[in-house]
Design an enzyme around this catalytic site. Structure first.
Site, PDB file in Angstrom:
ATOM      1  N   ASP A   1      41.233  49.273  42.946  1.00 25.35           N
ATOM      2  CA  ASP A   1      40.160  48.768  43.980  1.00 25.35           C
ATOM      3  C   ASP A   1      39.030  48.656  43.096  1.00 25.35           C
ATOM      4  O   ASP A   1      38.248  49.612  42.567  1.00 25.35           O
ATOM      5  CB  ASP A   1      40.051  50.513  44.892  1.00 25.35           C
ATOM      6  CG  ASP A   1      39.296  49.695  46.283  1.00 25.35           C
ATOM      7  OD1 ASP A   1      38.017  48.611  45.814  1.00 25.35           O
ATOM      8  OD2 ASP A   1      39.206  50.282  46.873  1.00 25.35           O
TER       9      ASP A   1
ATOM     10  N   SER B   1      39.933  45.870  49.121  1.00 20.99           N
ATOM     11  CA  SER B   1      40.205  46.658  49.415  1.00 20.99           C
ATOM     12  C   SER B   1      40.484  47.135  51.250  1.00 20.99           C
ATOM     13  O   SER B   1      41.557  46.259  51.642  1.00 20.99           O
ATOM     14  CB  SER B   1      39.184  48.403  49.180  1.00 20.99           C
ATOM     15  OG  SER B   1      39.384  49.262  49.604  1.00 20.99           O
TER      16      SER B   1
END
Length: 833
Positions: A664, A384
């Site tokens: 993610d 991320s």
């Protein structure tokens, strides 16, 4: 295990399935009896579902039709010699034949009673009985899964499948398995996946004679081909169809304006490497000529099948060891040089956290470089927001050998600038234009591409042409650690990330799935593949589109969102309690599913509502079409997670999907650690950099639990009540009874002694007290993940805090490195000379 290339392996068998009849089938229509047909699906032999004719108005239809499948003994065929016993599940009343006392329980919603046992399916033939309906979709009547692995070569078997012991519904089928001694096939396998030989059919449509042909569309289909149905016009050029050579389907050619007129050509009837010209048998002039040529498909694989690090990574590690050895000698004040097998593998693991993670990683890397310890690191992983920092740094091939003051100043400029312009009309037009260009090239259109462009505008003034493969320049002589970026692959609908999630790793050398041992160069990520071969190469994407994947916050389902709206560890606990584990010693043979009830359909509707990802990311799946090895489930590198049931159903795993659905990793566990836990990388020490505001150890504890369930060597994350209440800047976790487990030196994002010290050992003056107050609360912090703009004061505080927390723990870092060297020396002494 490395790729095994097997030259012309015998073992091809012919499976003949004769669908005889059914008795006592229930009627779905209140007025007339059922109009039933049977479909047959064996994905390892054909991706096309075959079907019988429809027998109308009969509860006892007779089909008496035969179907043939070619299967290979190395491709998902189990050998089970125990006698099959009919059992009944007391929970859902489904039947199966299995040599085990525990039954298989399965429903379309994947809701399984805890006492039932799941088994991994092998080479499974699915037979389904449907009641045909002209106005609505056909109603399922009966579904049977039969394991072909229970048949022996030369065996003839009759089966009568009963839906209900108290009822009269039956499906009668005959099976026969014969050995094809004249057939041999070249296979590529790593023990998990199998790539088979491909056949390529080239088709040209031409006008016959001097007459002018119609400009209407022509539909062409080769069932099970990579390309699927295609449309063409006469004289428009060649079309290609790729499919496994052993399937031998047929080409179907149909006119758009005359659907009743078709040309069907069995591919097995075509001679290899010779042009065959046929005239389309149309009822009206002008005529159309069909030119066909069957050829062998690409021989070599473009997908690397192997569980070891690629040759480029191994060569890099050899170069990097020289840099690490020199740095360790200086940092630890060693008297002599380290031997090659005494050099530990040290890695930095950074979590996600948006701009907070990006900013913090800059500060901590600057601290490691100031201590002279950055050159001791061989790997650095990010997820991320931390991937944004790595992507920026690796644009400079010598970044870790320089002062980071310059990159940090650029970071401050981007973090503190106004973000209002990213949605200006001119910017939106640019996004639209680039997305249209990608779609024209052949990339699937999805919202993640728009997010990637917006994210790039948030963090940069101008678009960058930098690509992931360009980062190899930063590794050319071992001058920087090897960066690895993480994403999670899941299902677009019907399953949450807690039920199905697979780690995908990206490095400058390769992109791939360690679970399957399948990797490709980053230049080919996004291109189209089939059966391990490259079928359509697309230009490599700019790295901003990969950053959009690594920080893909917009592919969440409603069920995933509950993870964020509740206490993550508690949610994870509740979910894990409902899961069952797959036992690699137990194999299913047969299952009969009942027709879904009204209540079951309602449950499926809500399951779909909770699990659908309306903004899912889509990338062409480079594993598409690959089959599974017969022993894939027992392979030591195939990691079956106990929370998912699909690992035992190869027909539903990722190689069967046309696209990847990447998001993610924070939707499962906010960590980038998994690539470092591969046993083939043999990491000794992990510097865990955690940027979570909600719990200093929460994600690390979840990772520890996950590793425990997966039997991955990892130290226990045990903490005293005082450490939980008041986390320190640095915590060491070891596993004294497991030498394979890496040591973990954990740096949570805390403001401890920084409040009182401006630098290690330097107390703050009264005027500097305010600079030591950094708000890291989970609710009111200016560093919340939703914040994309920081004030100058806030960004300076966060950079100084993270830099300080590294430098203030110099002794703990040196001691951890010293222990890592000692462990390597002990291992060296234990090795036979």
């Amino acid at each position: 295990m490395a790729l095994v290339r097997q030259a012309k392996v015998p073992g091809t068998c012919l499976l003949t399935v004769r669908v005889l009849q059914a008795r006592g089938l229930p009627s779905k229509d209140l007025v007339t009896p059922s109009d039933c047909y049977v479909t047959l699906w064996l994905p390892t032999a054909s991706s096309d579902r075959l079907r019988t004719r429809t027998v109308r108005n009969s509860r006892n239809p007779i089909w008496n039709q035969s179907f043939r499948f070619q299967i290979h003994s190395q491709v998902k065929v189990g050998q089970v010699s125990a006698p099959a016993l009919l059992t009944l599940c007391v929970h859902c009343h489904c039947h199966l034949r299995a040599p085990h006392s525990l039954p298989l329980c399965f429903s379309p919603s994947y809701s399984t009673p805890p006492s039932c046992t799941l088994f991994p399916f092998q080479n499974v033939l699915q037979l389904q009985v449907f009641d045909q309906d002209l106005l609505t979709s056909d109603d399922p009547v009966l579904s049977v899964l039969f394991d072909v692995g229970t048949l022996r070569v030369g065996e003839f078997r009759s089966e009568s499948f009963t839906l209900n012991p108290q009822g009269e519904e039956k499906l009668e089928v005959e099976f026969r398995l014969q050995n094809l001694t004249d057939r041999a096939e070249q296979l590529f396998s790593n023990g998990i996946l199998v790539a088979r030989e491909l056949s390529c059919l080239r088709v040209r449509l031409e006008e016959a004679g001097d007459q002018q042909g119609s400009k209407g569309k022509v539909h062409l289909v080769v069932p099970g081909s990579c390309e699927g149905p295609q449309e063409a016009t006469v004289g428009a050029g060649s079309l290609h169809f790729h499919c496994p050579a052993c399937w031998e389907p047929e080409l179907s050619v149909r006119l758009q304006d005359a659907s009743q007129e078709q040309l069907k050509v069995p591919l097995r009837a075509l001679p290899s490497r010779q042009v065959v010209r046929l005239v389309f048998p149309m009822s009206q002039e002008p005529l159309m000529r069909v030119e066909l040529k069957k050829e062998e498909g690409p021989k070599e694989l473009a997908v690397r099948l192997g569980c070891e690090p690629c040759a480029e990574e191994q060569a890099f590690l050899s170069r990097r060891k020289q840099v690490v050895a020199k740095a360790l000698k200086q940092a630890l004040q060693l008297d002599g040089d380290l031997q090659e097998d005494e050099i530990p593998v040290v890695a930095v693991m950074a979590t996600g956290g948006g701009v907070r993670a990006m900013t913090s990683l800059y500060g901590q890397l600057a601290g490691l470089r100031e201590l002279g310890l950055l050159d001791c690191v061989s790997y650095i992983t990010g997820a991320s927001g931390s991937t944004w920092a790595l992507a920026n740094l690796y644009e400079d091939p010598e970044w870790s050998q320089k002062d980071l003051a310059g990159p940090i100043e650029l970071l401050k400029t981007q973090v503190t600038k106004s973000k209002l312009g990213v949605l200006a009309p001119s910017q939106l037009q640019r996004y639209r234009q680039e997305m249209a260009e990608r779609a024209h090239l052949g990339h699937p259109t999805c919202f993640t591409n728009l997010w990637a462009l917006i994210n790039e505008a948030l963090l940069h003034d101008e678009p960058s042409d930098h690509k992931l493969s360009d980062q190899r320049k930063a590794l050319s002589h071992g001058q920087n650690p090897l960066p690895i970026y993480c994403a999670l692959n899941t299902k677009e609908k019907n399953m949450t990330t807690f039920e199905f999630g697979e780690w995908c790793e990206f490095s400058p050398y390769e992109v791939g799935f360690p679970k399957y041992g399948a990797f490709i160069p980053p230049e080919l990520f996004g291109s189209e593949f089939y059966m391990g071969r490259l079928t359509k190469q697309l230009p490599e994407s700019r790295i901003c589109f990969l950053e959009g994947i690594w920080s893909n916050l917009y592919a969440a389902s409603l069920q995933d969102s509950l993870y964020w709206s509740s206490e993550p560890s508690q949610f994870w606990d509740r979910w894990a309690q409902d899961q069952v584990s797959l036992d690699k010693e137990q194999v299913p043979l047969l299952k009969i599913e009942e027709t879904p009830t009204t209540a079951g359909r309602i449950a499926e509707f809500f399951t779909d509502l909770l699990t659908r990802r309306p903004l899912a990311q889509a990338t062409h799946n480079f594993m598409r079409g690959l089959h599974f090895h017969k022993d894939y489930f027992q392979h030591p590198h195939f990691t079956a997670w106990k929370a998912t049931k699909l690992d035992g159903f190869p027909n539903q795993l990722t190689p069967a999907e046309s696209h990847l659905c990447l998001l993610d990793v924070g939707y499962l566990i906010n960590t980038s650690c998994m690539p470092l836990l591969r046993p083939t990388r043999d990491v000794d020490l992990i510097l865990s950099l955690d940027y979570n505001l909600h719990g200093a150890f929460q994600q690390l504890q979840l990772l520890g639990r996950f590793c425990g369930e997966q039997r991955i060597p990892f130290p226990p994350i045990s903490l005293s009540p005082e450490e939980q209440r008041q986390p320190q800047e640095c915590h060491l976790f070891l596993h004294p009874d497991c030498p394979e487990a890496p040591a973990v030196l954990h740096f949570p994002l805390v403001n401890d002694s920084f409040r009182e010290h401006s630098a290690p050992g330097v107390p703050r003056t009264a005027e500097e007290k305010e600079a030591g107050e950094v708000n890291l609360s989970s609710s009111s912090s200016p560093y919340h993940y939703s914040k994309v703009t920081y004030s100058q004061e806030d960004v300076d505080k966060l950079l100084r805090l993270t830099h300080y927390n590294i430098c203030n723990n110099r002794e703990q870092l040196l001691e951890a490195l010293r222990e890592a060297v000692l462990r390597r020396r002990q291992r060296r002494q234990l090795q036979p000379q």
